[in-house]
Design a protein around this motif. Structure first.
Motif, PDB file in Angstrom:
ATOM      1  N   ASP A 175      -0.811  45.430  72.340  1.00 61.23           N
ATOM      2  CA  ASP A 175       0.424  45.271  71.551  1.00 61.23           C
ATOM      3  C   ASP A 175       1.361  44.305  72.256  1.00 61.23           C
ATOM      4  O   ASP A 175       1.897  43.389  71.641  1.00 61.23           O
TER       5      ASP A 175
ATOM      6  N   PRO B 247      10.251  45.530  69.529  1.00 58.66           N
ATOM      7  CA  PRO B 247       9.012  45.766  68.764  1.00 58.66           C
ATOM      8  C   PRO B 247       8.026  46.670  69.506  1.00 58.66           C
ATOM      9  O   PRO B 247       7.361  47.493  68.884  1.00 58.66           O
TER      10      PRO B 247
ATOM     11  N   ASN C 112       6.734  49.997  67.808  1.00 57.64           N
ATOM     12  CA  ASN C 112       5.297  50.193  67.590  1.00 57.64           C
ATOM     13  C   ASN C 112       4.767  51.443  68.273  1.00 57.64           C
ATOM     14  O   ASN C 112       3.937  52.157  67.736  1.00 57.64           O
TER      15      ASN C 112
ATOM     16  N   GLN D 211       0.356  40.730  72.026  1.00 55.99           N
ATOM     17  CA  GLN D 211       0.563  40.175  70.690  1.00 55.99           C
ATOM     18  C   GLN D 211       2.044  39.946  70.398  1.00 55.99           C
ATOM     19  O   GLN D 211       2.419  38.951  69.786  1.00 55.99           O
ATOM     20  N   ILE D 212       2.878  40.863  70.862  1.00 51.20           N
ATOM     21  CA  ILE D 212       4.318  40.710  70.631  1.00 51.20           C
ATOM     22  C   ILE D 212       4.830  39.474  71.384  1.00 51.20           C
ATOM     23  O   ILE D 212       5.563  38.656  70.841  1.00 51.20           O
TER      24      ILE D 212
ATOM     25  N   PRO E 132      -4.532  50.464  77.510  1.00 54.35           N
ATOM     26  CA  PRO E 132      -5.048  49.195  76.980  1.00 54.35           C
ATOM     27  C   PRO E 132      -4.515  48.858  75.595  1.00 54.35           C
ATOM     28  O   PRO E 132      -4.293  47.690  75.279  1.00 54.35           O
ATOM     29  N   VAL E 133      -4.289  49.896  74.787  1.00 55.21           N
ATOM     30  CA  VAL E 133      -3.782  49.652  73.436  1.00 55.21           C
ATOM     31  C   VAL E 133      -2.378  49.055  73.505  1.00 55.21           C
ATOM     32  O   VAL E 133      -2.059  48.074  72.831  1.00 55.21           O
TER      33      VAL E 133
ATOM     34  N   ASP F 253       5.469  43.957  62.247  1.00 56.10           N
ATOM     35  CA  ASP F 253       6.191  44.816  63.184  1.00 56.10           C
ATOM     36  C   ASP F 253       6.126  44.319  64.620  1.00 56.10           C
ATOM     37  O   ASP F 253       6.813  44.831  65.490  1.00 56.10           O
ATOM     38  N   HIS F 254       5.269  43.340  64.876  1.00 51.30           N
ATOM     39  CA  HIS F 254       5.231  42.777  66.213  1.00 51.30           C
ATOM     40  C   HIS F 254       6.316  41.729  66.426  1.00 51.30           C
ATOM     41  O   HIS F 254       6.458  41.172  67.497  1.00 51.30           O
TER      42      HIS F 254
END
Lengths: 244, 282, 291
Positions: free
Chosen positions: A150, A183, A187, A153-154, A145-146, B88-89
């Motif tokens: 990410d 990204p 990340n 959002q990216i 899920p994390v 960073d995204h």
């Protein structure tokens, strides 16, 4: 699509008769149902298997979710029918084949929707899997899920810079993924670095054989379930192979 | 003319949580608007409605009078430039200048103009020296500036910053403040989503307070920031200077430390040297 | 009982919890030292705040406390760091983990398990404690932080503040004497940030924990700190009580923001004596100031 399947399979904490069973019992149940789904070759067998999957799913108040997972796999089911028809199978045969595939999906999913990743980790430990493997497995599930967050959002950030993912020819589309994947990878690397630091700070690897808070122990309801599953399963498998 | 208009907008998240509830908001040209609230108040969801990343479930969002449902995210993003919280995204290119050029190319600027705009944006943000460096090797503050520069490069009609100060140290915050001031001088319309009231205070923006997906207040900073109950109930903290003004019963809030000092001197008369040591615990 | 007495004896005899003695460190592959000639001590039960710009070396110093430096990050190490009498360089990280609870900036990345209680138990499981003991200690930690009702919840459903509490419980469960926090509030909203700061102070009081905290918003922490250590370019720029540090010149140059109320007092010309660290204290003192 991936997100939908993930949502479907994601464990939700419930306290039904099925959820409270020992994870090993749930696993055995799933394996027996899986075997039955695999062995089913005719119409009657399919019906029986369907009922046998549907009953525990209903008891676990998860029939709807299970059906949603199955619905997502229907595309593949249709594909199975098409291939089989092309290969010269009859319509009934093809449908039975497709239903069989869906039941295989349903029986395995039953385990995942009723077993928390936590319990799964206990089962892996019970099988004496190496600690590192179990931990890697557990964290990889924990961070799904994390990472999905990410990823969302990216994608949002890059779309806001005018990136249109579904535009252009096939090569352009693959190239469109670069601003998203880089990204995401960066990340994830940062995360895994922090994760390693945190593991170290919490004494990971201090002793060869780490203990655990709960120990898997079969309770009376587990024995009751086993006394149903083992003879029942054996009988049905015998019936499937030799009788019906 | 209203650049952005929210009319009775509600939005439900996939998990059925109401992230926006009957939001009405109007942003005019040349305004500086701060949208404040605790984490999870719906601020970012509001932003995402502006460039069409999210479309309202009920109600209408209009950009320059046109409902967002009628435009693509790319078309809207060219007008409403969003700078996300986490640098960073976004950063992925081999060089800083490529990073800036990415958006410009997506929006179809001709190559000669791309080059010119890249150079202009980088110089304006003090990044001219770094144009060949890899964005990932920049410091946190430089990354943040790059992310703002790359959006201003295509001259959106509104620049919206999501939590620009999160994770930034004091020096970077001071630089950001300067940068925002310059954007305002350049007559840009700027939206800042933030929970950092200490940062916003000197800017004295029009302030919109969000809580639980609703807009609970909208007014000048001077009146909002001095309203203790409102801020507390919205997961925020009063800036220390605003608290000081209230506690000292000053008729107007202090914009900066100098104002507070001047007011104290005026009210109490000149400073007596003998009292210096009498202060504090002793 | 005997344990308690020994603990008291230890506290009264050796009052130093953490001792840096001329510590320098250069990460492998780097030429510039990340920390150079760092010397300071933190006493038992103190709340020490490390402040400075990003990249000034705060994180390096923190990681030298729980042994991530040099055990995980190799590099050129000189001087010594002692934690509760143990020399960090010679002590494996899992031994240090029993004494030093470490809290990172992003709680998301330090919660590994699928339920809150399992995650809190993680450290104890690693140490090989008996299941019964693990259960007891985990329950104790959950009660301490008021998160018992979250026991069965999945970490991804929690709010930021709750995640931070889970992470704190996960380190306190090991019964450490030192709690190290690396910018615990930087991702939180002001309300939650204040909550975490107050919680830290409460734990310091109730358990006698030594707290070492990285935070550059002095406004948020100067009232709970017993010591502030300002770091610049890998070296200690100044250290002392909040009063001493906040009255020193040049703080702006090292990138620190003075709490506005302190700045007001400085601009009023206050050079010596105590200064009020928050608004309420200051307002109380105003009449005396102009006496």
């Amino acid at each position: 699509m991936a997100k939908a399947i993930y949502e479907g399979l994601k464990f939700r904490y419930k306290t039904t008769v099925i959820h409270r069973l020992d994870p090993r019992v749930k696993m055995l149940l799933s394996i027996v149902l899986f075997a039955l789904a695999l062995l089913g070759f005719n119409f009657y067998q399919e019906i029986i298997t369907f009922v046998l999957v549907a009953v525990p799913a209903t008891l676990a108040k998860s029939l709807k979710r299970l059906m949603r997972v199955v619905a997502l796999s229907i595309t593949f089911g249709v594909f199975v029918v098409a291939i089989n028809l092309l290969a010269g199978g009859t319509v009934v045969e093809s449908i039975v084949l497709a239903v069989r595939f869906l039941e295989i999906v349903a029986s395995t999913s039953l385990f995942f929707v009723t077993t928390s990743p936590d319990e799964l980790e206990y089962v892996l430990r019970w099988f004496r899997m190496p600690r590192d493997f179990v931990f890697a497995f557990a964290t990889s599930i924990r961070f799904v899920p994390v990472l999905l967050m990410d990823l969302t959002q990216i994608i949002d950030a890059q779309k806001s810079r005018g990136l249109e993912l579904d535009r252009g020819g096939p090569i352009k589309r693959i190239r469109n993924l670069v601003p998203v994947l880089i990204p995401l990878i960066v990340n994830s690397l940062v995360r895994s670095g922090e994760l390693a630091e945190a593991m170290e700070s919490r004494g990971y690897g201090a002793v060869k054989k780490p203990t655990s808070m709960d120990v898997l122990r079969l309770k009376i309801n587990d024995w009751a379930a086993l006394s149903l599953i083992i003879p029942g399963g054996a009988l049905l498998i015998w019936l499937y192979i030799y009788v019906i | 003319m209203a650049l952005i208009e929210f009319e009775n907008v509600s939005y439900k998240m996939p998990n059925e949580v109401l992230a926006l509830e009957k939001v009405n908001l109007r942003v005019d040209e040349g305004e500086l608007v701060a949208i404040v609230g605790g984490n999870g108040a719906g601020k970012t969801t509001l932003l995402k409605h502006m460039n069409g990343l999210l479309k309202p479930v009920t109600g209408t969002v209009r950009v320059k009078g046109k409902p967002t449902t009628e435009s693509s995210v790319a078309e809207l993003s060219k007008q409403i430039g969003l700078v996300f919280q986490n640098s960073d995204h976004q950063l992925f290119s081999e060089s800083v200048k490529e990073e800036v050029a990415f958006g410009l190319r997506n929006f179809g600027f001709p190559p000669s103009e791309v080059e010119e705009r890249v150079a202009r944006a980088l110089n304006a943000f003090g990044l001219g020296q770094m144009s060949d460096r890899a964005p990932l090797t920049l410091s946190g503050g430089e990354k943040k500036r790059l992310c703002i520069a790359l959006v201003t490069a295509w001259d959106p009609i509104v620049l919206a910053l999501d939590e620009p100060t999160v994770g930034q140290d004091h020096l970077n915050k001071v630089r950001l403040l300067e940068l925002v001031r310059r954007l305002i001088r350049d007559k840009r319309t700027v939206l800042i989503v933030s929970h950092d009231l200490e940062f916003l205070w000197p800017l004295q923006p029009r302030t919109v307070v969000m809580s639980g997906g609703r807009i609970v207040a909208d007014g000048p900073a001077a009146s909002i920031f001095t309203n203790f109950e409102l801020l507390e109930s919205s997961g925020l903290r009063q800036p220390q200077l605003a608290r000081l003004a209230v506690a000292l019963e000053s008729p107007s809030p202090f914009r900066d430390v100098d104002e507070a000092v001047a007011w104290l001197r005026e009210k109490n008369g000149p400073w007596s040297s003998g009292s210096q040591t009498a202060f504090g615990k002793g | 009982m005997r344990l308690v007495i020994t603990r008291i004896l230890v506290i009264s005899l050796e009052r130093v919890a953490v001792e840096f003695n001329d510590f320098s460190f250069t990460y492998a592959g780097s030429t510039k030292p990340a920390a150079s000639h760092v010397t300071f001590t933190v006493g038992e039960g103190d709340v020490a705040v490390l402040a400075g710009l990003s990249g000034s070396g705060k994180s390096t110093i923190l990681r030298a406390i729980n042994g991530l430096i040099p055990h995980i990050y190799p590099g050129e190490y000189s001087g010594s760091v002692k934690v509760e009498g143990m020399t960090v360089q010679e002590t494996p990280t899992y031994e240090l983990a029993k004494k030093v609870g470490f809290l990172f900036q992003n709680p998301e990345n330090q919660i590994f398990m699928f339920t809150v209680e399992r995650d809190i138990a993680f450290g104890l499981e690693n140490m090989g404690y008996d299941p019964k003991v693990i259960r007891e200690k985990t329950d104790w930690a959950m009660d301490l932080l008021g998160i018992r009702d979250l026991a069965k919840r999945s970490p991804s459903e929690l709010s930021d503040g709750q995640k931070q509490r889970v992470a704190i419980a996960g380190s306190l469960v090991m019964d450490p004497t030192i709690l190290v926090l690396d910018e615990p509030t930087s991702l939180l909203d002001p309300h939650t940030a204040l909550e975490v700061v107050r919680l830290t102070k409460e734990l310091n009081k109730r358990l006698g924990l030594t707290v070492i905290l990285v935070e550059h918003r002095l406004e948020l922490v100067s009232t709970i700190a017993s010591k502030i250590i300002v770091v610049k370019d890998g070296s200690i720029w100044i250290q002392g009580t909040p009063q001493e540090v906040l009255l020193s010149d040049g703080l702006e140059e090292v990138g620190l923001s003075l709490p506005p109320v302190v700045e007001v007092q400085r601009k009023l010309g206050l050079k010596s004596g105590g200064i009020a660290l928050d608004v309420e204290d200051f307002v109380k003192e105003v009449p005396r100031l102009w006496r």
